[in-house]
Design an enzyme around this catalytic site. Structure first.
Site, short mmCIF file in Angstrom:
data_model
loop_
_atom_site.label_atom_id
_atom_site.label_comp_id
_atom_site.label_asym_id
_atom_site.label_seq_id
_atom_site.Cartn_x
_atom_site.Cartn_y
_atom_site.Cartn_z
N GLU A 106 -4.28 -9.75 -0.46
CA GLU A 106 -4.52 -9.16 1.00
C GLU A 106 -2.57 -8.46 1.15
O GLU A 106 -2.37 -9.74 1.47
CB GLU A 106 -4.56 -10.29 2.42
CG GLU A 106 -6.02 -10.60 2.60
CD GLU A 106 -6.75 -10.75 3.71
OE1 GLU A 106 -8.32 -10.58 3.55
OE2 GLU A 106 -6.28 -11.56 3.92
N HIS A 121 -4.19 -17.64 4.62
CA HIS A 121 -3.96 -16.79 5.45
C HIS A 121 -3.24 -15.79 5.41
O HIS A 121 -1.95 -16.83 5.73
CB HIS A 121 -5.35 -16.15 6.28
CG HIS A 121 -5.49 -15.34 6.71
ND1 HIS A 121 -4.84 -13.92 7.67
CD2 HIS A 121 -6.92 -13.66 6.41
CE1 HIS A 121 -5.07 -13.24 7.90
NE2 HIS A 121 -6.24 -12.74 6.90
N GLU A 145 -1.89 -14.56 8.11
CA GLU A 145 -2.16 -14.84 9.61
C GLU A 145 -1.22 -16.80 9.18
O GLU A 145 -0.51 -17.32 10.22
CB GLU A 145 -3.12 -14.87 10.44
CG GLU A 145 -3.11 -12.87 10.91
CD GLU A 145 -4.22 -12.80 11.07
OE1 GLU A 145 -5.38 -12.99 10.89
OE2 GLU A 145 -4.20 -11.63 10.36
N GLY A 155 -11.36 -8.41 8.28
CA GLY A 155 -11.76 -8.56 9.75
C GLY A 155 -11.88 -7.92 10.46
O GLY A 155 -12.95 -8.05 10.60
N SER A 165 -7.63 -3.45 6.14
CA SER A 165 -8.40 -2.27 6.56
C SER A 165 -9.49 -1.61 5.91
O SER A 165 -9.31 -0.51 6.16
CB SER A 165 -6.70 -1.45 6.22
OG SER A 165 -5.84 -2.08 7.98
N ASN A 174 -13.90 -11.99 7.97
CA ASN A 174 -13.36 -13.15 8.58
C ASN A 174 -12.70 -12.55 9.54
O ASN A 174 -12.65 -11.36 10.40
CB ASN A 174 -11.28 -13.01 7.60
CG ASN A 174 -10.98 -13.99 8.49
OD1 ASN A 174 -10.67 -14.61 9.50
ND2 ASN A 174 -9.90 -13.37 7.83
N GLY A 182 -4.78 -5.50 9.73
CA GLY A 182 -4.99 -5.42 10.69
C GLY A 182 -4.04 -3.98 11.13
O GLY A 182 -3.89 -4.03 12.35
N LYS A 225 -11.56 -14.00 12.67
CA LYS A 225 -10.05 -14.49 12.90
C LYS A 225 -10.82 -15.22 14.01
O LYS A 225 -11.52 -15.96 14.59
CB LYS A 225 -9.35 -13.32 13.13
CG LYS A 225 -9.52 -12.58 11.35
CD LYS A 225 -8.17 -11.78 11.31
CE LYS A 225 -8.18 -11.11 10.25
NZ LYS A 225 -6.70 -10.23 10.08
#
Ligand code: 13P
Length: 253
Positions: free
Chosen positions: A167, A95, A97, A234, A213, A9, A173, A11
Site C-alpha cells: 500500500e 496499515h 494509518e 478502502g 485508490s 477495509n 485515499g 477503516k
C-alpha cells in the site's frame, strides 16, 4: 495458482445499520463469484453484527488491528482470541494509518503478527513507501526494511498464513493509484524477498495484495498484473456496487 483476495477495509466508517446493510448486500451477491475470496474488515464494535449478516455466505471477516497480549489488564485493547471468538479469520496489521498516525513500529507489527498467528488468525501485513521516499529512490529499501522488521522473523510455518499488502502511502485515499507497472515492480520485488528469506514455493503461493485508490475503473489493469493477487480496498469498499465491480474484476473463474 493463487486465489485472489479482495478485502474491504472499512477503516473508521459506517455505523450499525449501514454496516449490516452493506454486509447483507455483499453476502447476497457473493454467491455469483467462484474464483475469488472476499473479506471485509469492519470497525471492532460492528464485527459481531457483520458476522451475523454474513452468515451462510463465503465472505470472510477480519479486524483492522489487534493487541499482542492474551486477555488481561490492557485497557482499551482487543486480544487475538476475542477476534477469533467473534468469527474473524483475518486481521490487518501495519496499515500505514496506524504506522503514521498512531506511531506503530515494525517491531509492534511483528509482535502483533506473532500473537495473531498463535491465536489462529491470518494476518494481512501492510507495507508501503511515502511519496517523499518514492521520489528519492528509496522505495525498494523501505519495503525491504519493513519486510525485515515486521515479517521476516516469522517461521516459514507461520508465514504460510500471511497475506502481504503493498500500500503506497501516497496512493491511499488520494484517488491517485500506483500505475499497474509501479505496483507490479514492487510486488515482484516482494516475491523475491519472500523467496530469499523463505523458499520459492512459499514465494509462489503467497498472496500479495495491492491497496491504494483501487476503484472499479482501475481494478482490471492492476489485478491483471502477474504478481498482483488481489486488492485491499478502502473508500470503494463502502459502496456495494463499486466493491462488487472490483470483486468481479478479480474473479479468475
Ligand atoms: P483507499 O482505497 O481509500 O485509497 O484506501 C486504501 C487502503 O488504505 C486500504 O487499506
Amino acid at each position: 495458482m493463487r486465489t485472489p483476495l479482495v478485502a474491504g477495509n472499512w477503516k473508521m466508517n459506517l455505523q450499525r445499520t449501514a454496516a449490516q446493510d452493506l454486509a447483507a448486500g455483499l453476502a447476497e451477491q457473493s454467491g455469483s463469484f467462484h474464483g475469488v475470496e472476499i473479506a471485509v474488515f469492519p470497525p471492532f464494535v460492528y464485527l459481531d453484527v457483520v458476522h451475523t449478516a454474513l452468515s451462510g455466505s463465503s465472505v470472510r471477516l477480519g479486524a483492522q488491528n489487534v493487541y499482542w497480549e492474551s486477555p488481561g489488564a490492557f485497557t482499551g485493547e482487543i486480544a487475538p482470541e476475542m477476534l477469533v471468538d467473534v468469527g474473524c479469520r483475518y486481521v490487518i496489521l501495519g496499515h500505514s494509518e496506524r504506522r503514521h498516525i498512531l506511531g506503530e513500529t515494525d517491531a509492534d507489527v511483528f509482535a502483533k503478527a506473532k500473537a495473531a498467528l498463535t491465536a489462529g488468525l491470518a494476518p494481512v501485513i501492510c507495507l508501503g513507501e511515502t511519496l517523499e521516499q518514492r521520489e528519492s529512490g528509496q522505495t525498494q529499501s523501505v519495503i525491504e526494511t519493513q519486510f525485515d522488521g515486521s515479517i521476516a522473523e516469522l517461521s516459514a510455518d507461520q508465514f504460510h498464513q500471511v497475506t502481504v499488502a503493498y500500500e503506497p502511502v501516497w496512493a491511499i485515499g488520494t484517488g491517485k493509484n500506483a500505475s499497474p507497472d509501479q505496483a507490479e515492480e514492487v510486488h515482484a520485488d516482494l516475491r523475491k524477498l519472500i523467496a530469499n528469506r523463505y523458499n520459492a514455493e512459499l514465494a509462489e503461493s503467497t498472496r500479495i495484495l495491492y491497496g491504494g485508490s483501487v476503484k472499479p475503473g482501475n481494478a482490471g489493469d492492476l489485478l491483471g498484473q502477474a504478481n498482483v493477487d488481489g486488492a485491499l480496498v478502502g473508500g470503494a469498499s463502502l459502496k456495494l456496487a463499486d466493491f462488487v465491480a472490483i470483486i468481479q474484476a478479480a474473479d479468475s473463474d
